[in-house]
Design a protein around this motif. Structure first.
Motif, PDB file in Angstrom:
ATOM      1  N   VAL A  87       0.845  -1.203   0.000  1.00 25.96           N
ATOM      2  CA  VAL A  87       0.000   0.000   0.000  1.00 25.96           C
ATOM      3  C   VAL A  87       0.880   1.253   0.000  1.00 25.96           C
ATOM      4  O   VAL A  87       0.553   2.259  -0.646  1.00 25.96           O
ATOM      5  N   ALA A  88       1.999   1.192   0.710  1.00 29.21           N
ATOM      6  CA  ALA A  88       2.906   2.341   0.724  1.00 29.21           C
ATOM      7  C   ALA A  88       3.402   2.637  -0.695  1.00 29.21           C
ATOM      8  O   ALA A  88       3.477   3.800  -1.104  1.00 29.21           O
ATOM      9  N   ASP A  89       3.714   1.605  -1.457  1.00 26.79           N
ATOM     10  CA  ASP A  89       4.119   1.818  -2.855  1.00 26.79           C
ATOM     11  C   ASP A  89       2.962   2.381  -3.683  1.00 26.79           C
ATOM     12  O   ASP A  89       3.155   3.247  -4.538  1.00 26.79           O
ATOM     13  N   LEU A  90       1.774   1.889  -3.438  1.00 31.73           N
ATOM     14  CA  LEU A  90       0.614   2.348  -4.214  1.00 31.73           C
ATOM     15  C   LEU A  90       0.347   3.833  -3.984  1.00 31.73           C
ATOM     16  O   LEU A  90      -0.028   4.549  -4.914  1.00 31.73           O
ATOM     17  N   LEU A  91       0.530   4.278  -2.740  1.00 36.59           N
ATOM     18  CA  LEU A  91       0.141   5.648  -2.373  1.00 36.59           C
ATOM     19  C   LEU A  91       1.338   6.573  -2.182  1.00 36.59           C
ATOM     20  O   LEU A  91       1.150   7.744  -1.836  1.00 36.59           O
ATOM     21  N   ALA A  92       2.546   6.065  -2.398  1.00 36.64           N
ATOM     22  CA  ALA A  92       3.777   6.820  -2.080  1.00 36.64           C
ATOM     23  C   ALA A  92       3.724   7.275  -0.620  1.00 36.64           C
ATOM     24  O   ALA A  92       3.989   8.439  -0.295  1.00 36.64           O
ATOM     25  N   ALA A  93       3.367   6.345   0.231  1.00 36.34           N
ATOM     26  CA  ALA A  93       3.217   6.647   1.656  1.00 36.34           C
ATOM     27  C   ALA A  93       4.301   5.920   2.449  1.00 36.34           C
ATOM     28  O   ALA A  93       5.051   5.109   1.906  1.00 36.34           O
ATOM     29  N   ASP A  94       4.351   6.199   3.752  1.00 33.55           N
ATOM     30  CA  ASP A  94       5.299   5.520   4.640  1.00 33.55           C
ATOM     31  C   ASP A  94       4.639   4.242   5.151  1.00 33.55           C
ATOM     32  O   ASP A  94       3.555   4.306   5.748  1.00 33.55           O
ATOM     33  N   PRO A  95       5.259   3.080   4.936  1.00 32.89           N
ATOM     34  CA  PRO A  95       4.612   1.829   5.382  1.00 32.89           C
ATOM     35  C   PRO A  95       4.312   1.840   6.876  1.00 32.89           C
ATOM     36  O   PRO A  95       3.354   1.205   7.325  1.00 32.89           O
ATOM     37  N   GLY A  96       5.101   2.583   7.635  1.00 34.04           N
ATOM     38  CA  GLY A  96       4.878   2.669   9.080  1.00 34.04           C
ATOM     39  C   GLY A  96       3.639   3.468   9.455  1.00 34.04           C
ATOM     40  O   GLY A  96       3.266   3.514  10.632  1.00 34.04           O
ATOM     41  N   GLY A  97       3.009   4.096   8.447  1.00 36.65           N
ATOM     42  CA  GLY A  97       1.779   4.858   8.719  1.00 36.65           C
ATOM     43  C   GLY A  97       0.586   4.287   7.991  1.00 36.65           C
ATOM     44  O   GLY A  97      -0.431   4.970   7.818  1.00 36.65           O
ATOM     45  N   VAL A  98       0.707   3.035   7.537  1.00 39.68           N
ATOM     46  CA  VAL A  98      -0.417   2.385   6.830  1.00 39.68           C
ATOM     47  C   VAL A  98      -1.221   1.565   7.832  1.00 39.68           C
ATOM     48  O   VAL A  98      -0.712   0.617   8.424  1.00 39.68           O
ATOM     49  N   VAL A  99      -2.472   1.944   8.000  1.00 39.04           N
ATOM     50  CA  VAL A  99      -3.378   1.309   8.962  1.00 39.04           C
ATOM     51  C   VAL A  99      -4.422   0.508   8.186  1.00 39.04           C
ATOM     52  O   VAL A  99      -5.010   1.029   7.235  1.00 39.04           O
ATOM     53  N   PHE A 100      -4.670  -0.721   8.599  1.00 43.94           N
ATOM     54  CA  PHE A 100      -5.732  -1.501   7.959  1.00 43.94           C
ATOM     55  C   PHE A 100      -6.967  -1.566   8.851  1.00 43.94           C
ATOM     56  O   PHE A 100      -6.853  -1.581  10.091  1.00 43.94           O
ATOM     57  N   GLY A 101      -8.112  -1.622   8.212  1.00 42.84           N
ATOM     58  CA  GLY A 101      -9.366  -1.729   8.949  1.00 42.84           C
ATOM     59  C   GLY A 101     -10.406  -2.426   8.102  1.00 42.84           C
ATOM     60  O   GLY A 101     -10.121  -2.906   7.003  1.00 42.84           O
ATOM     61  N   ARG A 102     -11.628  -2.450   8.622  1.00 42.62           N
ATOM     62  CA  ARG A 102     -12.689  -3.167   7.912  1.00 42.62           C
ATOM     63  C   ARG A 102     -13.099  -2.434   6.630  1.00 42.62           C
ATOM     64  O   ARG A 102     -13.409  -3.048   5.617  1.00 42.62           O
ATOM     65  N   SER A 103     -13.135  -1.114   6.714  1.00 45.55           N
ATOM     66  CA  SER A 103     -13.615  -0.317   5.577  1.00 45.55           C
ATOM     67  C   SER A 103     -13.124   1.107   5.762  1.00 45.55           C
ATOM     68  O   SER A 103     -12.706   1.498   6.860  1.00 45.55           O
ATOM     69  N   ARG A 270      -1.613   0.695  16.890  1.00 46.85           N
ATOM     70  CA  ARG A 270      -2.471   1.376  17.867  1.00 46.85           C
ATOM     71  C   ARG A 270      -3.887   1.609  17.299  1.00 46.85           C
ATOM     72  O   ARG A 270      -4.868   1.659  18.034  1.00 46.85           O
ATOM     73  N   PHE A 271      -3.962   1.768  15.984  1.00 44.15           N
ATOM     74  CA  PHE A 271      -5.245   2.105  15.345  1.00 44.15           C
ATOM     75  C   PHE A 271      -5.988   0.872  14.814  1.00 44.15           C
ATOM     76  O   PHE A 271      -7.089   0.985  14.302  1.00 44.15           O
ATOM     77  N   GLU A 272      -5.354  -0.291  14.912  1.00 49.98           N
ATOM     78  CA  GLU A 272      -5.935  -1.495  14.316  1.00 49.98           C
ATOM     79  C   GLU A 272      -6.563  -2.339  15.418  1.00 49.98           C
ATOM     80  O   GLU A 272      -5.871  -3.082  16.104  1.00 49.98           O
ATOM     81  N   LEU A 273      -7.834  -2.191  15.585  1.00 50.33           N
ATOM     82  CA  LEU A 273      -8.518  -2.818  16.708  1.00 50.33           C
ATOM     83  C   LEU A 273      -8.708  -4.309  16.454  1.00 50.33           C
ATOM     84  O   LEU A 273      -9.256  -4.705  15.431  1.00 50.33           O
ATOM     85  N   GLY A 274      -8.243  -5.129  17.388  1.00 48.21           N
ATOM     86  CA  GLY A 274      -8.428  -6.574  17.257  1.00 48.21           C
ATOM     87  C   GLY A 274      -7.470  -7.173  16.242  1.00 48.21           C
ATOM     88  O   GLY A 274      -6.493  -6.553  15.811  1.00 48.21           O
ATOM     89  N   THR A 275      -7.772  -8.405  15.843  1.00 44.20           N
ATOM     90  CA  THR A 275      -6.896  -9.148  14.936  1.00 44.20           C
ATOM     91  C   THR A 275      -7.163  -8.736  13.494  1.00 44.20           C
ATOM     92  O   THR A 275      -8.313  -8.607  13.087  1.00 44.20           O
TER      93      THR A 275
END
Ligand code: PLP
Length: 420
Positions: A87-103, A270-275
């Motif tokens: 995702v960091a490559d897709l968005l030119a973002a920092d991988p350490g700031g990529v948060v996953f969630g349900r939607s 910290r932002f990824e609640l649960g598994t």
């Protein structure tokens, strides 16, 4: 084929987009064998075989919670880190700031509630009437709960354009956040996000960009956009059903979301609640790799980010050629109104039909094997602002797998609907 459809073929040309082999792309989509022409990508794209395989392989292999002791733990860890890197490559973002969630909706609610802990009476947030409700309601509700004020930026219903000045004039010293879309999922309009970002930052506000529709159609560079937060959804760009938020790790460090006591306080976890849904994350990586492989001439030597930029440029050119072809032919048909008019927009067309219900067109087209739904698509404010109430219109979305034969079928079906 009708005269109008034929005119569409000859006027804008059906020659393949240079460097883009749509037949090869389509061969990767098992769902296309069911036979429908899919213009419903803005609601969720079809899925390539490699993505489905990656999801299944992750579920077939030994997997545990993330850790370093067992092979199963290490596999889960590797899946998460690979997905952040993709995702960091897709968005030119920092991988350490990529948060996953349900939607995207869930992630936006989480960020809104977290930021609103620091808001109070006198503070202001700015939302726009061009946005999907997922980038409006979380902010309105969080601001209301905090006693903060909401200001609304309007777009021009005649052109579908959102002028940066119409956002900028709402900003003041107490503006805490501006929420704007990277591209409208109803009209396709792509506002000038860097200009809006500059105005927001001048006022000392943060910018939250809804990138759900944009990321499926153009290459994204979060820093170039000026987005402090950028949210998108892999299921719109050939991936599985989950959501992504990208932000600078240093910004995420300053935020304190509610979390369980034993859960790590590290960023971004910290932002990824649960598994996390490891199988969906593996599918997300596969989707990004699939997109990168569409770079004209195949993967180059510059790495995945460079391939993604090249691939998305080719996809954009392909989709835009089809959009222009469809648009030229649809404009020839009496009674069709195309509401998508912004100068800068994705290959997404919102249609209405004089004296006819867009919902009837949707059902007629579906019977002809052409999937182009009607509605407001949760872009309720844009639909109302266009004077279309809560009904919206018929949405025709181009996707990487759309081809000229799909467009032929669309044009024929719309002409037949109008003739009926
Ligand atoms: C522009 C836009 N924003 C947000 C969303 C919501 O995304 P999610 O389903 O991931 O919550 C959508 C979904 O259609 C969308 O098109």
């Amino acid at each position: 084929m009708t005269a109008a459809a034929r005119a569409g073929s000859s006027a804008a040309g059906t020659a393949a987009t240079a460097g883009y082999d749509v037949a090869a792309v389509r061969a990767h989509f098992p769902a296309l064998a069911e036979g429908a022409a899919h213009f419903d990508g803005p609601g969720g794209s079809q899925t390539p075989d490699v993505v489905a395989d990656a999801v299944a392989a992750t579920l077939r292999a030994a997997i545990a919670n993330r850790g370093s002791v067992t092979a199963a733990e290490r596999r889960a860890d590797a899946v998460v880190l690979a997905a952040r890197a993709a995702v960091a490559d897709l968005l030119a973002a920092d991988p350490g700031g990529v948060v996953f969630g349900r939607s995207m909706t869930q992630l936006t609610y989480d960020v809104a509630r977290t930021l609103a802990k620091g808001w109070g009476p006198g503070d202001e947030v700015v939302v726009t009437r061009l946005d999907h409700d997922a980038n409006i309601r979380p902010w309105v509700q969080a601001a209301t709960a905090a006693g903060a004020t909401v200001r609304w930026a309007d777009f021009d219903p005649a052109t579908g354009e959102l002028a940066p000045d119409d956002v900028a004039r709402l900003l003041g010293p107490r503006t805490r956040l501006v929420a704007v879309t990277g591209a409208s999922n109803l009209l396709g309009t792509r506002p000038d996000v860097p200009a809006i970002a500059a105005a927001a930052h001048d006022a000392g506000a943060l910018l939250y960009v809804d990138g759900v529709h944009l990321t499926a159609h153009a290459s994204v560079d979060v820093a170039a956009l000026g987005a402090d937060f950028f949210a998108c959804s892999p299921y719109k760009f050939l991936g599985p059903h989950c959501g992504v938020l990208a932000a600078a790790p240093a910004l995420l460090e300053t935020l304190r979301p509610d979390k369980l006591l034993p859960a790590t306080d590290a960023v971004p976890e910290r932002f990824e609640l649960g598994t996390l849904p490891y199988e969906l994350l593996a599918g997300t990586t596969a989707a990004v790799d699939f997109l990168a492989d569409l770079a004209p001439g195949g993967p180059g030597t510059g790495g995945r980010r460079a391939d993604l930029v090249a691939a998305l440029a080719a996809i954009e050119a392909h989709e835009d050629r089809l959009r222009r072809r469809a648009e030229a032919a649809l404009l020839e048909l009496p009674g069709v109104e195309i509401r998508s008019r912004a100068r800068h927009r994705t290959a997404t067309l919102l249609l209405t039909f004089e004296g006819r219900d867009a919902g009837d067109a949707y059902r007629f087209l579906a019977r002809a094997g052409v999937n182009a739904p009607a509605g407001s698509f949760y872009a309720l404010e844009p639909s109302r602002h266009l004077g279309l109430g809560d009904d919206g219109g018929l949405r025709v979305g181009m996707a990487p797998y759309t081809d000229d034969a799909d467009v032929d079928r669309l044009l024929t079906a719309v002409a037949d609907f109008l003739a009926g």
